[in-house]
Design a protein around this motif. Structure first.
Motif, PDB file in Angstrom:
ATOM      1  N   ASN A   8      -3.420  64.081  31.144  1.00 50.28           N
ATOM      2  CA  ASN A   8      -2.455  63.005  31.372  1.00 50.28           C
ATOM      3  C   ASN A   8      -3.108  61.627  31.392  1.00 50.28           C
ATOM      4  O   ASN A   8      -2.450  60.639  31.676  1.00 50.28           O
ATOM      5  N   TYR A  66      11.231  56.809  24.706  1.00 53.50           N
ATOM      6  CA  TYR A  66      10.179  56.813  25.712  1.00 53.50           C
ATOM      7  C   TYR A  66      10.200  55.497  26.473  1.00 53.50           C
ATOM      8  O   TYR A  66      10.661  54.465  25.971  1.00 53.50           O
ATOM      9  N   ASP A  82      10.005  60.663  32.507  1.00 46.42           N
ATOM     10  CA  ASP A  82       8.876  60.700  31.577  1.00 46.42           C
ATOM     11  C   ASP A  82       8.441  59.273  31.245  1.00 46.42           C
ATOM     12  O   ASP A  82       8.960  58.654  30.315  1.00 46.42           O
ATOM     13  N   ARG A  87      -4.120  65.094  23.236  1.00 42.52           N
ATOM     14  CA  ARG A  87      -4.109  64.993  24.691  1.00 42.52           C
ATOM     15  C   ARG A  87      -5.426  65.469  25.309  1.00 42.52           C
ATOM     16  O   ARG A  87      -5.676  65.252  26.498  1.00 42.52           O
ATOM     17  N   MET A 116       4.340  62.051  22.692  1.00 40.56           N
ATOM     18  CA  MET A 116       5.138  62.276  23.889  1.00 40.56           C
ATOM     19  C   MET A 116       6.550  62.750  23.544  1.00 40.56           C
ATOM     20  O   MET A 116       7.164  63.514  24.288  1.00 40.56           O
ATOM     21  N   LYS A 117       7.051  62.296  22.398  1.00 40.50           N
ATOM     22  CA  LYS A 117       8.398  62.685  21.986  1.00 40.50           C
ATOM     23  C   LYS A 117       8.424  64.065  21.332  1.00 40.50           C
ATOM     24  O   LYS A 117       9.342  64.860  21.549  1.00 40.50           O
ATOM     25  N   TYR A 125       3.578  58.461  37.956  1.00 41.72           N
ATOM     26  CA  TYR A 125       3.658  58.225  36.513  1.00 41.72           C
ATOM     27  C   TYR A 125       3.092  59.447  35.797  1.00 41.72           C
ATOM     28  O   TYR A 125       2.038  59.967  36.179  1.00 41.72           O
ATOM     29  N   LYS A 126       3.779  59.885  34.772  1.00 39.13           N
ATOM     30  CA  LYS A 126       3.366  61.132  34.122  1.00 39.13           C
ATOM     31  C   LYS A 126       2.103  60.939  33.302  1.00 39.13           C
ATOM     32  O   LYS A 126       1.160  61.735  33.380  1.00 39.13           O
ATOM     33  N   HIS A 127       2.056  59.885  32.482  1.00 43.80           N
ATOM     34  CA  HIS A 127       0.898  59.657  31.617  1.00 43.80           C
ATOM     35  C   HIS A 127       0.304  58.287  31.897  1.00 43.80           C
ATOM     36  O   HIS A 127       1.021  57.318  32.172  1.00 43.80           O
ATOM     37  N   LYS A 166      14.628  62.087  32.901  1.00 42.64           N
ATOM     38  CA  LYS A 166      13.506  63.022  32.756  1.00 42.64           C
ATOM     39  C   LYS A 166      12.247  62.530  33.471  1.00 42.64           C
ATOM     40  O   LYS A 166      11.262  63.275  33.542  1.00 42.64           O
ATOM     41  N   ALA A 208       5.103  56.448  30.802  1.00 43.53           N
ATOM     42  CA  ALA A 208       3.671  56.196  30.641  1.00 43.53           C
ATOM     43  C   ALA A 208       3.362  54.792  31.136  1.00 43.53           C
ATOM     44  O   ALA A 208       4.189  53.879  31.026  1.00 43.53           O
TER      45      ALA A 208
END
Length: 494
Positions: A271, A178, A198, A66, A480-481, A247-249, A196, A200
């Motif tokens: 991110n 995901y 979560d 990351r 991510m997981k 958006y998280k990522h 969640k 991308a």
């Protein structure tokens, strides 16, 4: 034939019309130019252009993935035995008609992930815009599941696609590991409905880059047709910057896009990631024999190294830069009669290219299996686009076939693909610069172009393969997981 004289073009005769439009146009151009110039330093002061993973100056990466500031594709990522269940929202899926770049990217990536044993569910529509009375699964091919959810116009019905996603999520007590969306196929206001939250997103173009596109087109066309789009561009850019954080990522397909999202959109560095597009390295291969057959089929003479064959492909429309190439090649053909141009694709500019005479071959749309032969028939591939956004797959395909490229000097191109002169030539998006560049190509000759082509092939195989792209996305989703997979290198890595 002289260079285009923009000042001689017709402008509105009403003095009031001119007086009211000039301040806006002047202010807009100055504003956009300042944005462009201010970002130039940001782009080019921070890039890592090196095509290799490590050297004395660029030591091997060790740490958390990351924290990467360069493309994940550069790393030697090993195979993963653990399997994922992925949900993907995608604008369209290639069916029937010849696919565009977005469809080819989606097909290549998600079929590759499914072939690795991951369960991939894609919520999309067919690229031929066909309508379906009922939402239905298009096909179930092993671990790849495609679901169509079109509206009456054949584009993605985001509400219905999300309803299918919700029905499938949690089937057999196994929710999706995901959720991924190609651009805004899953709109930002639905993110809070995803468990969640979560999610991308991969960006194939952003409004900051679109502003650059409009700026270059405005400068090229001058007073021919004043653009009304510019009035709405800044508010749309501001709106985009505000909702991107939903958006998280964020996955970018070029180094320059990452710098914009971090420095202009102000997203957290951890991110924002770079995974560049890849193409099937088994389909796009260096093959002089297939190139010779393609030349013979379309009547291109063999000049024993004296003939230079240039090529362009894609949609033959204005914003892809075809007026620019049309003018430039008309000038080059007059001074260099041994130069030929192969034009592959469909669109209104196909008829215009045919006007240039016997040195131009307008081929129409080529089937996917013909593209490798087309690239191999060239000495150099030309991409004249006026759209500095995303990363055009045609450039990457040509490089895999061992061909150098001529492309505009946009940040996404010079920061990720044509990173130095070993791989080809770059030009400013105007006729004079392109003519000078094409003249350099001819003067270098076939022997120099062949050397550059070999360098392109090596670089493409080190960065832009379907295998590397799929490995990068696979590792990203696993990271991510489970944080354990964010570490590099792991024992599984090469």
């Amino acid at each position: 034939m002289a260079f285009k004289n923009h000042s001689s073009r017709i402008v509105p005769s009403s003095s009031s019309s001119v007086s009211t439009s000039l301040p806006f146009r002047f202010t807009t151009i100055i504003t956009l130019a300042l944005i462009f110039c201010s970002s130039y330093y940001i782009f080019f002061s921070q890039f890592d252009y090196s095509p290799v993973t490590s050297s004395l100056e660029n030591p091997p990466f060790v740490g958390d993935l990351r924290d990467l500031t360069f493309p994940w594709n550069k790393l030697s990522l090993g195979p993963i035995s653990e399997k994922l269940k992925l949900a993907v929202f995608c604008k369209s899926w290639p069916v029937g008609s010849i696919p565009g770049g977005m469809e080819r990217h989606a097909y290549t990536l998600y079929t590759s992930l499914a072939s690795r044993g991951h369960e991939v569910h894609v919520f999309t529509v067919s690229s031929d815009k066909s309508n379906h009375e009922n939402i239905q699964e298009y096909y179930n091919k092993g671990d790849l599941h495609i679901y169509f959810a079109p509206n009456k116009n054949g584009v993605l019905n985001q509400t219905q696609a999300f309803e299918i996603f919700q029905r499938i999520n949690g089937v057999d007590d196994h929710p999706f590991d995901y959720v991924h969306t190609e651009s805004v196929s899953l709109p930002h206001w639905r993110i809070k409905m995803v468990p969640k939250g979560d999610v991308a997103v991969t960006w194939h173009g952003i409004w900051y880059e679109i502003i650059h596109s409009k700026l270059f087109q405005e400068l090229y066309y001058s007073n021919e047709h004043p653009s009304s789009d510019l009035e709405q561009m800044m508010p749309r850019l501001v709106n985009e910057i505000r909702f991107f954080s939903s958006y998280k990522h964020h996955i970018c397909i070029s180094n320059s896009a990452r710098e914009v999202l971090v420095n202009i959109y102000q997203l957290p560095k951890r991110n924002v990631h770079v995974i560049v597009n890849g193409v099937d390295q088994n389909k796009f291969v260096y093959s002089p024999e297939s190139g010779a057959r393609f030349r013979a089929k379309h009547g291109v003479p063999d000049g024993n190294g004296t003939v230079i064959v240039m090529g362009v492909s894609g949609r033959l429309v204005r914003d892809k830069g075809h007026p620019l190439l049309y003018e430039a090649f008309a000038l080059i053909a007059k001074t260099h009669p041994q130069v030929y141009l192969l034009v592959a694709g469909s669109g209104p500019w196909g008829r215009r290219y045919a006007e240039l005479g016997e040195n131009v071959r307008v081929l129409g749309s080529l089937e996917p299996e013909e593209l490798s032969g087309f690239y191999n028939a060239l000495d150099v591939f030309v991409n004249p686009t006026l759209r500095p956004q995303g990363l055009d797959l045609t450039i990457i395909e040509a490089m895999h076939c061992g061909k150098p490229v001529v492309a505009p000097n946009y940040p996404s191109i010079v920061g990720t693909v044509v990173v130095d002169e070993r791989f080809g030539y770059t030009f400013s998006p105007n006729v004079r610069s392109l003519v000078e560049t094409l003249d350099s190509v001819v003067r270098d000759g076939s022997s120099v172009l062949e050397i550059k082509g070999k360098a392109c092939k090596g670089y493409a195989l080190s960065m832009f393969t379907a295998t590397q792209m799929a490995s990068a996305y696979e590792r990203f989703f696993m990271c991510m997981k489970n944080d354990r997979y964010c570490k590099y290198p792991l024992p599984i890595d090469n």
